[in-house]
Design a protein around this motif. Structure first.
Motif: not given
Length: 217
Positions: A139-164
């Motif tokens: 449970f602790a790992l799941a909670l801990r990695f929610i912001p990590v996954i959210a940050a990864q989603a942000g990074e991917i979104r920025e990279a994809q936005r740069a590619r249109g």
């Protein structure tokens, strides 16, 4: 983005974590039973009104729902096209209400307190071979990695936005799934490499709780 303090002074903050999680389970079950979108709209409004009662703002509530916006729009359009407007509104409002309530609990409750409740709940099943410390760790790992996954989603979104490709959900979802699976494998390998066992669980989970609790501040 600064998170609200989970140790606030409101009555909702002071409520024991176990009571809040139980209330969330009951409210979630009740929301699922609602079959009228107008009643569900009232339920969502009530959930949002709890934020000011907890010393939070409607902006805090909006931050919790904003990541779901595109999913809710697509879900609404699909349900309205294949079924009806009433069903589409009911489904979308139900999800929004559940997320708002769950987010309110996490924003007003220290993570360590929630993990402790989970361990107490599963402790009666120890005789059946269930290890409460390992469940608490998961449970602790799941909670801990929610912001990590959210940050990864942000990074991917920025990279994809740069590619249109910023509006291409598949271009966002596939890399995120791959990254999440790789992260899960890495964590599993790390836990196994450290020979996790019940004797050392208490100390390790306590340290992880402290990290999770600090990350919520």
């Amino acid at each position: 983005m600064t998170k609200p303090d989970a140790r606030g002074s409101s009555a909702i903050h002071r409520m024991p974590a176990g009571i809040k999680l139980l209330a969330l389970a009951v409210a979630g079950s009740a929301v699922v039973l609602v079959g009228d979108w107008r009643v569900m709209l009232a339920c969502l409004a009530l959930a949002l009104l709890l934020y000011p009662a907890a010393g939070l703002t409607f902006r805090d509530a909006a931050r919790q729902l904003r990541p779901l916006l595109w999913m809710l729009v697509i879900l609404f359009a699909a349900q309205a096209w294949f079924e009806s407007f009433a069903l589409a509104a009911l489904v979308v409002l139900r999800i929004a209400a559940l997320v708002a309530l769950a987010a309110l609990v996490t924003l007003t409750t220290p993570m360590a307190a929630m993990i402790a409740v989970v361990e107490r709940v599963v402790s009666p099943f120890r005789r059946l071979g269930v290890d409460p410390e390992k469940v608490g760790l998961a449970f602790a790992l799941a909670l801990r990695f929610i912001p990590v996954i959210a940050a990864q989603a942000g990074e991917i979104r920025e990279a994809q936005r740069a590619r249109g490709l910023d509006r291409n959900l598949v271009a966002l979802a596939l890399p995120l799934i791959v990254r999440t699976l790789r992260t899960a494998d890495a964590v599993a390998d790390a836990v196994e490499a450290r020979s996790f066992d019940a004797d050392a669980a208490g100390e390790r989970v306590a340290r992880l709780k402290m990290k999770v609790d600090r990350s919520s501040e």
